[in-house]
Design a protein around this motif. Structure first.
Motif, PDB file in Angstrom:
ATOM      1  N   UNK A  65      36.734  68.480  59.387  1.00 60.41           N
ATOM      2  CA  UNK A  65      35.915  69.443  58.653  1.00 60.41           C
ATOM      3  C   UNK A  65      36.428  70.880  58.802  1.00 60.41           C
ATOM      4  N   UNK A 105      34.977  54.979  64.309  1.00 60.20           N
ATOM      5  CA  UNK A 105      35.940  54.669  63.249  1.00 60.20           C
ATOM      6  C   UNK A 105      37.350  55.199  63.570  1.00 60.20           C
ATOM      7  N   UNK A 151      39.079  69.541  63.587  1.00 56.94           N
ATOM      8  CA  UNK A 151      38.474  68.300  63.079  1.00 56.94           C
ATOM      9  C   UNK A 151      38.738  68.168  61.584  1.00 56.94           C
ATOM     10  N   UNK A 208      33.448  70.288  74.805  1.00 60.28           N
ATOM     11  CA  UNK A 208      33.260  69.865  73.415  1.00 60.28           C
ATOM     12  C   UNK A 208      32.132  70.592  72.694  1.00 60.28           C
ATOM     13  N   UNK A 216      35.500  62.451  61.614  1.00 62.31           N
ATOM     14  CA  UNK A 216      34.219  63.123  61.770  1.00 62.31           C
ATOM     15  C   UNK A 216      33.264  62.070  62.315  1.00 62.31           C
ATOM     16  N   UNK A 217      33.043  62.124  63.614  1.00 62.36           N
ATOM     17  CA  UNK A 217      32.182  61.124  64.238  1.00 62.36           C
ATOM     18  C   UNK A 217      32.210  61.278  65.732  1.00 62.36           C
ATOM     19  N   UNK A 218      31.710  60.268  66.434  1.00 66.00           N
ATOM     20  CA  UNK A 218      31.695  60.308  67.888  1.00 66.00           C
ATOM     21  C   UNK A 218      32.883  59.523  68.428  1.00 66.00           C
ATOM     22  N   UNK A 236      26.265  64.245  73.678  1.00 64.28           N
ATOM     23  CA  UNK A 236      25.892  64.042  72.281  1.00 64.28           C
ATOM     24  C   UNK A 236      27.090  63.916  71.337  1.00 64.28           C
ATOM     25  N   UNK A 237      28.313  64.212  71.810  1.00 65.53           N
ATOM     26  CA  UNK A 237      29.475  64.051  70.925  1.00 65.53           C
ATOM     27  C   UNK A 237      30.198  62.734  71.198  1.00 65.53           C
ATOM     28  N   UNK A 238      29.662  61.959  72.141  1.00 63.94           N
ATOM     29  CA  UNK A 238      30.318  60.707  72.512  1.00 63.94           C
ATOM     30  C   UNK A 238      29.551  59.490  72.019  1.00 63.94           C
TER      31      UNK A 238
END
Lengths: 272, 402
Positions: free
Chosen positions: A157, A186, A155, A129, A180-182, A58-60
């Motif tokens: 955040x 970006x 990160x 992760x 902040x993303x997978x 889910x983090x990829x």
């Protein structure tokens, strides 16, 4: 001394950033994956992150998600990942290998047994992760007992309070997730990365590696100028998907990947 | 040893015994901590609670009736069966209870966009509804397989102004929708609130969703005492993630004489590879932010669940349920696709109520249990949703074209 520390110390003496490559173990199958893994040090990989396939990453982003599904469909397993590391170690005693993945396969294997078997195979570090500092106590003890570094993530955040928590039990290096993303999405600006690395370094003496969104030799050079290591994953892994789509022979696909990896390594080396 | 109370959990880190917790990527940790802090503050804020109460009454239509199912009771010939009519809520299911609560929290945190995962589409519709009501942007992640079998709800969400994003990764069902929702959230942390649709996910979600759903049990307690002069003997609810079950059960957990039955979906049967019964066929693991029971392989890979009911088609269950199972406070049983279909039809014909296929799993257990019990045994079934959304699936099962 751990392989990770030895490698970072040597690179520091050379005033060079580490080039960290990521591939998924067993993608697209064990043989091709093992050939890529074996070839990475010769094209400039200083440290290798070996992804442990998981059904629900889910983090990829899509590139690594698909890599995981391909690897699992071809029979990948935790045991197979350890075997691949063991084979790699027969030819290469120096290049650090960090396993990166999700907690469930580790937990299900048995955390103590996992750390023990990983150490025997020649694993140097773990990045899990979905295991934040709040939950990683049960991994830290067996990892330390087996001389395996637990690499923590920072990160965009993470504020200063949070950084204090993150670096407290970190070892090996700190992995800065630049956006902040997978994975494979970006890219951050070089300035933002520079600021973040400087901020993290106020909290720790550990090397700081930067990953997420690094896709070109130029971006790799920018990061190498500002951090202790640049990590590239999705851009490399995507070449497997492209190779499969074009139905390239395995040897050509492996060559493409290693050639591209060499250009990234050159980027990292030109950064300082 | 029996505990003094079953209602004190979770601990401050979100653990129910060894289950629950916060297994999320570092990018989400600060946000998850902030949601918890805001939630705790909000629940002590009279203005917040008054607004929630007002919306519960005026917008959802609470309290939902507690209804004596007389013809069904006669048909089964044993226990006296009551339905808690959550299917009469605005949007047709209990999901609106936690959607309202969470959207108020999102608004309080200054978020401008909400996201949700959905299986049957009930939670997606509930989220799209509250997003429209409060003028927030809304994206709902839904497995491509579920979009196909729940078309009416997909169109409802679109009418309500939500964007429905089809999820094609993995098995293209609820678990994969949750993965994509997490991916979206991590990419949009600054303006987005994730409205989770069940008592799962990272702390504080299992606690927060339970608290918002507990209105079901609190009302039931008051209503049954008013109607029967005493507490019920048993409570029954279906369980996928487990939000409607925990909503009904939680206020009764310390009433020792009230038996509780949670009914998992066993699809083609618990001994087949086509089921969704995490308690019966799963083992401890970590997924979607919490430690719980999961359907998984020997290598710790998540298995695809199967149930005729899209809302129960999930390979995990909320962590508090696992804890209640291990404590022995709640009894976990299961019902197959076939049993749920029979219960669905019986409910239509004896009570004039078309139940959701999810709720029909609960009813299937009532059908097994009630005939063996005395007539003074009072049983309350949570009729958690209405079945209008399921008529296409049911027609297909019955071999009829509509």
């Amino acid at each position: 001394m751990s392989r990770l520390k030895a490698r970072f110390d040597a690179l520091k003496a050379d005033n060079r950033a580490a080039f960290v490559t990521y591939i998924q173990a067993g993608d697209p199958n064990r043989d091709v994956s093992a050939a890529i893994l074996a070839g990475l040090p010769s094209v400039g990989a200083d440290i290798i992150e070996l992804g442990m396939p998981f059904t629900d990453p889910a983090a990829d982003g899509p590139a690594i998600d698909k890599a995981a599904q391909r690897a699992l469909a071809a029979g990948a397993s935790t045991k197979q990942t350890f075997e691949m590391v063991r084979e790699f170690r027969r030819a290469d005693e120096a290049t650090p290998i960090v396993l990166m993945g999700y907690f469930n396969p580790v937990f299900h294997y048995g955390i103590d047994a996992f750390c023990k078997d990983a150490a025997v195979a020649g694993v140097d570090g773990l990045i899990i992760v979905d295991l934040p500092p709040e939950e990683d106590a049960e991994l830290l003890a067996p990892a330390i007992a087996n001389n395996i570094d637990v690499i923590r993530l920072a990160t965009p955040t993470s504020d200063d309070d949070r950084l204090t928590t993150i670096v407290k039990d970190a070892s090996g290096f700190v992995y800065y997730v630049a956006v902040a993303g997978v994975t494979g999405g970006k890219s951050a600006t070089a300035d933002d990365i520079g600021d973040a690395v400087a901020r993290i370094k106020r909290h720790t003496d550990l090397p700081v590696a930067v990953g997420f969104g690094i896709k070109t030799p130029e971006q790799a050079a920018d990061v190498a100028a500002r951090a202790d290591a640049a990590v590239v994953g999705s851009a490399i892994v995507s070449l497997i998907e492209q190779g499969l789509e074009k139905q390239l022979p395995n040897a050509d696909m492996i060559e493409n990947i290693l050639n591209f990896t060499q250009t990234l390594a050159n980027g990292v080396r030109s950064g300082r | 040893m029996a505990l003094n109370s079953y209602t004190t959990g979770p601990d401050e880190k979100g653990h129910f015994g060894q289950y629950g917790g916060r297994y999320v990527s570092e990018t989400l940790m600060p946000l998850v901590l902030q949601v918890e802090q805001e939630y705790r503050t909000a629940m002590k804020d009279e203005t917040f609670l008054a607004e929630l109460d007002e919306l519960n009454r005026q917008y959802i239509g609470r309290p939902s009736p507690l209804y004596y199912a007389e013809r069904l009771t006669d048909h089964l010939g044993g226990a006296k069966v009551y339905f808690k009519r959550e299917e009469l809520n605005h949007t047709g299911a209990h999901k609106i209870n936690h959607a309202i609560g969470q959207v108020l929290l999102a608004k309080r945190m200054g978020k401008t966009r909400v996201i949700a995962e959905t299986g049957a589409g009930q939670h997606g519709v509930a989220t799209a509804t509250v997003a429209a009501r409060f003028g927030l942007k809304c994206t709902v992640f839904m497995g491509a397989v579920d979009i196909e079998r729940q078309k009416p709800n997909v169109f409802r969400m679109k009418l309500l102004g939500a964007e429905v994003k089809p999820v094609t990764s993995g098995s293209a069902t609820l678990k994969d929708a949750m993965n994509d929702a997490l991916r979206d959230w991590v990419s949009n942390v600054h303006d987005t609130f994730y409205i989770i649709g069940t008592v799962a996910g990272p702390h504080p979600y299992p606690m927060m969703v339970r608290d918002f759903q507990s209105v079901i049990g609190r009302e039931t307690k008051e209503q049954i005492v008013h109607m029967e002069g005493r507490l019920p003997d048993s409570l029954v609810a279906c369980v996928g993630g487990g939000s409607n079950a925990l909503g009904l059960f939680h206020p009764f957990l310390d009433d020792r004489d009230v038996e509780m039955y949670a009914v998992e979906a066993s699809g083609h049967g618990v001994d087949t590879d086509k089921n969704a019964a995490s308690i019966a066929g799963g083992s401890p693991g970590v997924l979607h932010g919490n430690r719980t029971y999961l359907l998984q392989t020997e290598d710790g890979q998540i298995e695809e669940a199967h149930s005729i009911s899209a809302g129960l088609d999930y390979p995990g269950i909320g962590p508090e349920h696992v804890w209640l199972h291990e404590q022995g406070r709640v009894t976990y049983v299961s019902a197959t696709d076939k049993e749920a279909m029979e219960a669905f039809q019986l409910c239509c014909r004896t009570e004039g109520i078309i139940p959701a296929l999810e709720s029909a799993h609960g009813l299937a257990h009532v059908m097994r249990m009630a005939p063996t019990l005395p007539k003074d045994h009072i049983c309350v079934l949570n009729l958690s949703g209405r079945g209008d959304k399921d008529i296409f699936t049911v027609a297909k099962e019955l071999g009829e074209e509509i």
